[in-house]
Design a protein around this motif. Structure first.
Motif, PDB file in Angstrom:
ATOM      1  N   VAL A 310      54.469  55.696  45.814  1.00 28.68           N
ATOM      2  CA  VAL A 310      54.066  53.901  45.894  1.00 28.68           C
ATOM      3  C   VAL A 310      53.619  53.792  44.702  1.00 28.68           C
ATOM      4  O   VAL A 310      52.866  54.371  43.915  1.00 28.68           O
ATOM      5  CB  VAL A 310      52.682  53.954  46.692  1.00 28.68           C
ATOM      6  N   ALA A 311      54.017  52.490  43.851  1.00 22.82           N
ATOM      7  CA  ALA A 311      53.719  52.369  42.541  1.00 22.82           C
ATOM      8  C   ALA A 311      52.988  50.741  42.888  1.00 22.82           C
ATOM      9  O   ALA A 311      53.464  49.966  44.083  1.00 22.82           O
ATOM     10  CB  ALA A 311      54.794  51.811  41.325  1.00 22.82           C
ATOM     11  N   THR A 312      52.309  50.184  41.927  1.00 19.67           N
ATOM     12  CA  THR A 312      51.928  49.027  42.144  1.00 19.67           C
ATOM     13  C   THR A 312      52.664  47.795  41.271  1.00 19.67           C
ATOM     14  O   THR A 312      52.631  47.006  42.596  1.00 19.67           O
ATOM     15  CB  THR A 312      50.245  48.879  41.201  1.00 19.67           C
ATOM     16  N   ASP A 313      54.010  47.584  40.875  1.00 21.55           N
ATOM     17  CA  ASP A 313      54.792  47.276  40.526  1.00 21.55           C
ATOM     18  C   ASP A 313      53.689  46.142  39.957  1.00 21.55           C
ATOM     19  O   ASP A 313      53.682  44.505  39.810  1.00 21.55           O
ATOM     20  CB  ASP A 313      55.056  46.115  40.747  1.00 21.55           C
ATOM     21  N   HIS A 314      52.498  46.183  38.843  1.00 25.93           N
ATOM     22  CA  HIS A 314      51.053  45.612  38.338  1.00 25.93           C
ATOM     23  C   HIS A 314      51.853  44.450  37.398  1.00 25.93           C
ATOM     24  O   HIS A 314      52.207  45.072  35.711  1.00 25.93           O
ATOM     25  CB  HIS A 314      50.141  45.853  37.147  1.00 25.93           C
ATOM     26  N   SER A 315      51.786  43.324  37.699  1.00 28.31           N
ATOM     27  CA  SER A 315      52.855  42.305  36.908  1.00 28.31           C
ATOM     28  C   SER A 315      51.702  40.465  36.485  1.00 28.31           C
ATOM     29  O   SER A 315      52.707  40.211  37.574  1.00 28.31           O
ATOM     30  CB  SER A 315      54.462  41.559  37.843  1.00 28.31           C
ATOM     31  N   PRO A 316      50.778  40.699  36.075  1.00 26.23           N
ATOM     32  CA  PRO A 316      50.199  39.529  35.442  1.00 26.23           C
ATOM     33  C   PRO A 316      50.246  38.803  34.634  1.00 26.23           C
ATOM     34  O   PRO A 316      51.711  38.670  33.883  1.00 26.23           O
ATOM     35  CB  PRO A 316      48.421  40.465  35.325  1.00 26.23           C
ATOM     36  N   PRO A 336      49.997  40.752  39.886  1.00 27.78           N
ATOM     37  CA  PRO A 336      48.207  41.783  39.481  1.00 27.78           C
ATOM     38  C   PRO A 336      47.392  43.024  40.629  1.00 27.78           C
ATOM     39  O   PRO A 336      47.318  42.993  41.274  1.00 27.78           O
ATOM     40  CB  PRO A 336      47.019  41.310  38.679  1.00 27.78           C
ATOM     41  N   GLY A 337      47.993  44.281  40.135  1.00 28.05           N
ATOM     42  CA  GLY A 337      47.048  45.580  41.556  1.00 28.05           C
ATOM     43  C   GLY A 337      47.042  46.872  40.648  1.00 28.05           C
ATOM     44  O   GLY A 337      46.375  47.737  41.456  1.00 28.05           O
ATOM     45  N   ALA A 338      46.533  47.080  39.786  1.00 25.04           N
ATOM     46  CA  ALA A 338      46.549  48.652  38.541  1.00 25.04           C
ATOM     47  C   ALA A 338      45.550  48.586  39.153  1.00 25.04           C
ATOM     48  O   ALA A 338      44.797  50.279  39.397  1.00 25.04           O
ATOM     49  CB  ALA A 338      46.381  47.339  37.408  1.00 25.04           C
ATOM     50  N   GLN A 339      44.181  47.914  39.454  1.00 19.96           N
ATOM     51  CA  GLN A 339      42.642  49.052  39.526  1.00 19.96           C
ATOM     52  C   GLN A 339      43.044  49.320  40.980  1.00 19.96           C
ATOM     53  O   GLN A 339      41.945  49.742  41.675  1.00 19.96           O
ATOM     54  CB  GLN A 339      42.126  47.690  39.761  1.00 19.96           C
ATOM     55  N   LEU A 411      43.243  38.088  38.826  1.00 21.90           N
ATOM     56  CA  LEU A 411      44.608  37.287  39.302  1.00 21.90           C
ATOM     57  C   LEU A 411      44.544  37.618  41.147  1.00 21.90           C
ATOM     58  O   LEU A 411      45.316  37.268  41.403  1.00 21.90           O
ATOM     59  CB  LEU A 411      44.885  36.261  38.912  1.00 21.90           C
ATOM     60  N   SER A 412      44.058  39.063  40.921  1.00 19.48           N
ATOM     61  CA  SER A 412      44.583  39.761  42.163  1.00 19.48           C
ATOM     62  C   SER A 412      44.258  39.152  43.338  1.00 19.48           C
ATOM     63  O   SER A 412      42.993  38.167  44.086  1.00 19.48           O
ATOM     64  CB  SER A 412      43.781  41.294  42.280  1.00 19.48           C
ATOM     65  N   PRO A 413      45.899  39.357  44.591  1.00 12.57           N
ATOM     66  CA  PRO A 413      45.809  38.928  45.724  1.00 12.57           C
ATOM     67  C   PRO A 413      44.372  39.828  46.813  1.00 12.57           C
ATOM     68  O   PRO A 413      44.651  39.013  47.929  1.00 12.57           O
ATOM     69  CB  PRO A 413      46.993  38.805  46.201  1.00 12.57           C
ATOM     70  N   PHE A 414      44.194  40.891  46.013  1.00  9.77           N
ATOM     71  CA  PHE A 414      43.228  41.364  46.815  1.00  9.77           C
ATOM     72  C   PHE A 414      41.573  41.276  47.022  1.00  9.77           C
ATOM     73  O   PHE A 414      41.390  41.603  47.687  1.00  9.77           O
ATOM     74  CB  PHE A 414      43.229  43.233  46.438  1.00  9.77           C
ATOM     75  N   VAL A 415      41.156  40.202  45.918  1.00  5.21           N
ATOM     76  CA  VAL A 415      39.241  39.534  46.003  1.00  5.21           C
ATOM     77  C   VAL A 415      39.587  38.869  47.532  1.00  5.21           C
ATOM     78  O   VAL A 415      40.311  38.288  48.169  1.00  5.21           O
ATOM     79  CB  VAL A 415      40.555  38.559  44.554  1.00  5.21           C
ATOM     80  N   GLY A 416      38.703  39.691  47.873  1.00  9.63           N
ATOM     81  CA  GLY A 416      38.022  39.018  48.959  1.00  9.63           C
ATOM     82  C   GLY A 416      38.613  40.106  50.338  1.00  9.63           C
ATOM     83  O   GLY A 416      37.719  40.046  51.656  1.00  9.63           O
ATOM     84  N   ARG A 417      38.746  41.378  49.975  1.00  6.76           N
ATOM     85  CA  ARG A 417      39.518  42.132  50.708  1.00  6.76           C
ATOM     86  C   ARG A 417      38.018  43.057  50.871  1.00  6.76           C
ATOM     87  O   ARG A 417      37.849  43.942  49.948  1.00  6.76           O
ATOM     88  CB  ARG A 417      40.689  42.914  50.577  1.00  6.76           C
ATOM     89  N   THR A 418      37.367  43.650  51.964  1.00  6.65           N
ATOM     90  CA  THR A 418      36.508  44.972  52.281  1.00  6.65           C
ATOM     91  C   THR A 418      37.703  46.335  53.093  1.00  6.65           C
ATOM     92  O   THR A 418      38.060  46.567  53.506  1.00  6.65           O
ATOM     93  CB  THR A 418      35.999  44.702  52.873  1.00  6.65           C
TER      94      THR A 418
END
Length: 455
Positions: A310-316, A336-339, A411-418
């Motif tokens: 599994v890799a992020t394909d971090h692409s901001p 973006p998903g590096a973190q 600009l991560s789409p994961f912002v707001g996720r617990t």
């Protein structure tokens, strides 16, 4: 014995078995001992009681874009985010730099851009594009881990998609060089014509974009790439597979003896088509997010062992490239998903679906390091290897906020996720580089050749 660092009492994931309570002793940046209640002292001692100790993640698919597009992402900010999330080694993709990494001179420019600013160790993919095949020899001599090709438009003018002849001949040359080829597998004919038809009819929304890149476009391209790999004897890696059907085709070819591996990404495992509608351009990627049923098929294949890594394909990108109004086709297609690689897999895999933590370590570290030539120095917790590791608190719940993020545009789409499970420390070659989501010390990362030596 005296150690530079001792990590005491953590649940160490050091192989295929269950975590064991061990101490980790480090000397000169390498693991020198793995024992319960390790005798001897240490210049630094970390109490890891209650924490999982995992190999530092090896993210095989990131876009750091330096030099040339540092305003999208660069080595300094991108590797800061990777370090905070538990990644200690990343492999940078060739396409978004200017110039793209398609020859020896461009490789050297990458090394110069990274030197002194990268927070983690970084290796490089080279590019397979139309043009002289001798450039692949230059890149191999420089130390790339392999060659990346697009079977559909890359999204940037500087990196041209590989037509079938380019891909076939490039694979033959890569096989002679002993290096793998990675492909973005979507049919350019299908996706291009479906997109043109939609735009001609004035259909530009999220659903229209998703409909223009159906699963069959992915599966057809995967099958074609595997046919070329079998013909040439080339090792093939299929990036960001988004569907169970795609993984099934790869598993069947592997059973026939084709040397093929594949990855998927956290966004294909934790987001779906409804999220694409809700989030808009923030969740645009290629291939696109799939319906919930397809996401579950992908999980089934991962849990069944058919997905290698599994890799992020971090692409901001800058916000302006996402803010294209009603025309979803025009928005930059990258997430973006590096973190959040390890945390998302721990929460959605280990906690929610019973994924074994040893399998988590293999997916995020062991398999990518082995497949792309960075093992044995990277990817495992074994005596003699680089002391690259992460400490994860399995009981800690946290909310992903923009303030947590260290990449350039956040600009991560994961912002707001617990999420349950947080990386609380990242260690590179025995030195703490991030703690509790914040950076520690000055950059000590290196650019690595495929054999693990500094470039």
């Amino acid at each position: 014995m005296s150690f530079d660092l001792i990590i005491r009492g953590g649940q160490v994931v050091a192989g295929d078995g269950a975590p064991a309570t061990l101490d980790v002793g480090v000397v000169d940046g390498r693991i020198a001992a793995l024992e319960p209640e390790l005798a001897g002292g240490g210049a630094e001692i970390i109490d890891a009681a209650g924490l999982l100790v995992l190999p530092g993640a090896v993210d095989a698919h990131v876009h750091l874009n330096d030099p040339g597009r540092t305003d999208w992402e660069g080595f300094a900010t991108g590797t800061a985010a990777l370090a905070a999330g538990g990644t200690t080694t990343a492999i940078d993709m060739p396409l978004n730099a200017i110039p793209p990494t398609v020859d020896g001179a461009a490789f050297a420019a990458k090394v110069t851009a990274a030197r002194g600013v990268t927070r983690i160790d970084v290796a490089l993919w080279g590019g397979l594009v139309p043009g002289p095949l001798d450039r692949l020899d230059e890149l191999a001599a420089a130390g790339v881990v392999g060659f990346k090709a697009f079977m559909s438009a890359s999204g940037v003018a500087e990196f041209v998609a590989a037509d079938d002849l380019t891909l076939l001949e490039g694979m033959a040359r890569a096989a002679r060089l002993g290096l793998p080829v990675a492909v973005h597998a979507e049919s350019d004919v299908l996706t291009g014509r479906l997109a043109a038809r939609a735009l001609a009819a004035g259909r530009m929304g999220v659903r229209d974009y998703r409909a223009s890149r159906p699963v069959i476009a992915e599966v057809e391209a995967i099958e074609r790439a595997m046919l070329f790999a079998a013909e040439t004897g080339c090792a093939l890696h299929v990036v960001h597979v988004s569907s169970g059907r795609g993984v099934t085709a790869i598993a069947e070819a592997r059973a026939r003896g084709v040397d093929v591996s594949c990855e998927t990404c956290p966004h294909y495992l934790v987001l779906d088509a409804e999220d694409a509608e809700r989030l808009g351009a923030a969740a645009k990627c290629a291939p696109p997010l799939r319906p919930a049923a397809v996401v579950e098929e992908l999980w089934a294949r991962l849990l069944g062992g058919d997905i290698d890594l599994v890799a992020t394909d971090h692409s901001p990108s800058p916000a302006a490239l996402k803010d294209t109004g009603a025309d979803h086709f025009a928005a930059w297609g990258g997430i973006p998903g590096a973190q959040t690689l390890v945390a998302l897999l721990y929460d959605s895999g280990v906690v929610a679906r019973g994924l074994d933590v040893a399998r988590l370590a293999a997916l995020t570290a062991g398999a990518p390091a082995a497949r792309f030539g960075l093992a044995p120095a990277k990817g495992s917790l074994t005596v003699g290897v680089d002391a690259d590791l992460l400490l994860l608190d399995p009981a800690r719940e946290w909310l992903v906020t923009r303030d947590d993020l260290l990449d350039r545009h956040r600009l991560s789409p994961f912002v707001g996720r617990t999420l349950r499970g947080r990386v609380v420390r990242t260690v590179l070659r025995g030195t703490t580089i991030a703690r509790d989501g914040r950076l520690v010390g000055e950059p000590i990362g290196r650019v690595l050749r495929r054999d693990g030596t500094p470039a």
